[in-house]
Design an enzyme around this catalytic site. Structure first.
Site, PDB file in Angstrom:
ATOM      1  N   PRO A  99       0.837  -1.201   0.000  1.00  0.00           N
ATOM      2  CA  PRO A  99       0.000   0.000   0.000  1.00  0.00           C
ATOM      3  C   PRO A  99       0.873   1.253   0.000  1.00  0.00           C
ATOM      4  O   PRO A  99       1.794   1.358   0.807  1.00  0.00           O
ATOM      5  CB  PRO A  99      -0.779  -0.120   1.313  1.00  0.00           C
ATOM      6  N   TYR A 145       0.050   4.840  13.272  1.00  0.00           N
ATOM      7  CA  TYR A 145      -1.261   5.468  13.053  1.00  0.00           C
ATOM      8  C   TYR A 145      -2.262   4.917  14.082  1.00  0.00           C
ATOM      9  O   TYR A 145      -1.878   4.210  15.015  1.00  0.00           O
ATOM     10  CB  TYR A 145      -1.706   5.259  11.601  1.00  0.00           C
TER      11      TYR A 145
HETATM   12  C1  LIG Z   1       5.164   6.743  -1.302  1.00  0.00           C
HETATM   13  C2  LIG Z   1       4.898   5.740  -0.222  1.00  0.00           C
HETATM   14  C3  LIG Z   1       3.681   5.768   0.434  1.00  0.00           C
HETATM   15  C4  LIG Z   1       3.389   4.815   1.430  1.00  0.00           C
HETATM   16  N1  LIG Z   1       2.139   4.791   1.995  1.00  0.00           N
HETATM   17  C5  LIG Z   1       1.777   3.760   2.794  1.00  0.00           C
HETATM   18  C6  LIG Z   1       0.421   3.566   3.174  1.00  0.00           C
HETATM   19  O1  LIG Z   1      -0.507   4.296   2.776  1.00  0.00           O
HETATM   20  N2  LIG Z   1       0.133   2.511   3.998  1.00  0.00           N
HETATM   21  C7  LIG Z   1       1.102   1.663   4.449  1.00  0.00           C
HETATM   22  O2  LIG Z   1       0.798   0.721   5.201  1.00  0.00           O
HETATM   23  N3  LIG Z   1       2.404   1.806   4.067  1.00  0.00           N
HETATM   24  C8  LIG Z   1       2.745   2.802   3.228  1.00  0.00           C
HETATM   25  N4  LIG Z   1       4.039   2.892   2.749  1.00  0.00           N
HETATM   26  C9  LIG Z   1       5.020   1.840   3.097  1.00  0.00           C
HETATM   27  C10 LIG Z   1       5.032   0.761   1.995  1.00  0.00           C
HETATM   28  O3  LIG Z   1       3.821   0.045   1.965  1.00  0.00           O
HETATM   29  C11 LIG Z   1       6.188  -0.245   2.178  1.00  0.00           C
HETATM   30  O4  LIG Z   1       6.018  -0.910   3.405  1.00  0.00           O
HETATM   31  C12 LIG Z   1       7.546   0.430   2.152  1.00  0.00           C
HETATM   32  O5  LIG Z   1       7.656   1.290   1.030  1.00  0.00           O
HETATM   33  C13 LIG Z   1       8.664  -0.602   2.105  1.00  0.00           C
HETATM   34  O6  LIG Z   1       8.598  -1.316   0.902  1.00  0.00           O
HETATM   35  P1  LIG Z   1       9.695  -1.014  -0.285  1.00  0.00           P
HETATM   36  O7  LIG Z   1      11.026  -1.039   0.381  1.00  0.00           O
HETATM   37  O8  LIG Z   1       9.453  -2.124  -1.252  1.00  0.00           O
HETATM   38  O9  LIG Z   1       9.368   0.344  -0.851  1.00  0.00           O
HETATM   39  C14 LIG Z   1       4.365   3.854   1.784  1.00  0.00           C
HETATM   40  C15 LIG Z   1       5.603   3.864   1.133  1.00  0.00           C
HETATM   41  C16 LIG Z   1       5.871   4.763   0.130  1.00  0.00           C
HETATM   42  C17 LIG Z   1       7.192   4.688  -0.591  1.00  0.00           C
END
Ligand SMILES: Cc1cc2nc3c(=O)[nH]c(=O)nc-3n(C[C@H](O)[C@H](O)[C@H](O)COP(=O)(O)O)c2cc1C
Length: 399
Positions: free
Chosen positions: A58, A207
């Site tokens: 997400p 949150y």
């Molecule tokens: C732009 C952005 C927005 C995010 N918004 C949310 C969110 O709305 N809800 C959530 O649970 N995590 C959110 N995250 C965390 C991501 O779901 C994920 O756990 C995090 O990016 C690590 O994964 P990655 O290393 O593959 O990017 C967000 C991350 C990014 C980069």
């Protein structure tokens, strides 16, 4: 996302043996091996049927003015479905409470207009062969957004704290709690009626739900507080029970949880496997089917004495389906990305070692899929030379 309160310097476990540093295997070799690999085998859970184990994490994008996702949001998700993502989790989308959001462009999951737009999203995703769940969210007490936008009521949380010792909103009454639980249940029922394939509840990252779990932000003296994590889980347990009642027995419920918080990256809700068991088992009994275990770096062990990560422990302790996440396929973590760091493609070897060992069932990927709708298909087909880096500029567009 709010500006993080502290910064933990990103570490890497492996030497930088990333894919780009190794001689590129021929496309055909990799295509054959990934075709056979369980990562690209179907997965079933209750009414959920996925073509593979890749989950889009997400990610809040704030492209929905007034809380209504426009057509370009539907196209953005449909492109990920075309790109062979097994399960798409939406950005956090807020439930029907006056102060559930901190930004005017975060989508709502209530009200006629937003729900009509979400219907267009799920229809487009299905038409593209995808499967999707909305992530249902209440931000709790957060610092006001840089845009200056404020919700029509004060931010609400367990005890009024935005960070340990600092008041940033109001403490919820038992009536507020009951209405909030009702709002999550209503949103989950709407998801099912609209045709989504599952729901995810956002219980992570500091949150609202996590503010109840965490002692520094939950200082309540009634039945929603307490000295133990198990006691402070009552709000989440009641919420999951209400969601389960609203969607019936066969509709999968995922709960996203994390030890770390935006308020404190080093925080640990559960300091031992015993504490984690006392936290997660009641949630599983209340109706959670999938624990989505958020880490910033999936390879980091959760407790001393074992290399199991968070998703590994959650699966071992509850027997439930788990999702791992955190810097899969990329160097650097996502907090560093917010601070402008460019991330480059990284080998999946360590992930596959853990996956093959049965530590977790599903694998969530954030930034790689934000930057490249075709990431999953490229991995499946072994087109590693076509993977590209993640730059902060990707946050500004919905490509
Ligand atoms: C732009 C952005 C927005 C995010 N918004 C949310 C969110 O709305 N809800 C959530 O649970 N995590 C959110 N995250 C965390 C991501 O779901 C994920 O756990 C995090 O990016 C690590 O994964 P990655 O290393 O593959 O990017 C967000 C991350 C990014 C980069």
């Amino acid at each position: 996302m709010n500006t993080p309160a502290t910064k933990e310097s990103p570490k890497t476990l492996e030497p930088e043996s990333d894919i780009l540093g190794k001689p590129a295997p021929s496309v055909l070799d990799v295509r054959q091996s990934m075709n056979a690999h369980p990562l690209f085998q179907p997965f079933r859970l209750k009414s959920l049927a996925l073509k593979n184990r890749i989950v889009m994490a997400p990610m809040t994008r704030s492209f929905s003015p007034g809380g209504v996702p426009p057509l370009k949001v539907a196209d953005y998700y449909a492109r990920r479905a075309e790109g062979e993502v097994g399960l798409i989790l939406s950005e956090g989308t807020v439930v029907n409470r006056p102060a559930s959001s901190y930004n005017a462009n975060i989508p709502h999951f209530y009200g006629r207009k937003p729900l009509v737009s979400w219907k267009a999203v799920i229809d487009k995703v299905h038409a593209a062969g995808g499967v999707m769940a909305p992530q249902l969210w209440h931000v709790g007490i957060v610092a006001p957004d840089a845009s200056g936008w404020l919700p029509p009521a004060p931010f609400e949380g367990p005890s009024g704290y935005v960070t340990p010792g600092k008041i940033g909103g109001v403490a919820m009454t038992e009536l507020d709690i009951a209405k909030t639980i009702g709002a999550f249940a209503q949103a989950a029922a709407s998801a099912m009626v609209l045709g989504f394939n599952a729901v995810e509840i956002h219980g992570a990252h500091g949150y609202l739900i996590d503010q109840f779990f965490w002692h520094p932000t939950n200082q309540r003296t009634d039945g929603y507080g307490g000295n133990t994590l198990a006691e402070r889980s009552r709000f989440a347990v009641e919420l999951i029970r209400a969601v389960r009642k609203a969607v019936g027995p066969d509709f999968p419920i995922s709960l996203r949880i994390s030890q770390w918080k935006l308020q404190d990256y080093a925080a640990k809700l559960a300091a031992t496997p015993q504490e984690m068991e006392a936290w997660l088992v009641p949630l599983a009994e209340a109706g959670v089917d999938i624990f989505h275990c958020s880490q910033r770096r999936f390879w980091e062990p959760e407790f001393a004495g074992s290399d199991l990560n968070f998703a590994g422990w959650a699966k071992k302790l509850t027997g439930k389906t788990t999702i791992t996440v955190g810097s899969i396929g990329l160097s650097g973590d996502f907090i560093a990305a917010f601070q402008g760091e460019t991330a480059t493609p990284r080998s999946l070897d360590e992930l596959l070692r853990r996956f093959d060992r049965g530590d977790f069932d599903l694998v969530a990927v954030g930034r790689p899929l934000l930057a490249d709708a075709g990431w999953a298909r490229k991995i499946h087909e072994g087109r590693t030379a076509e993977l590209h880096e993640f730059r902060t500029e990707a946050l500004a567009t919905l490509s």
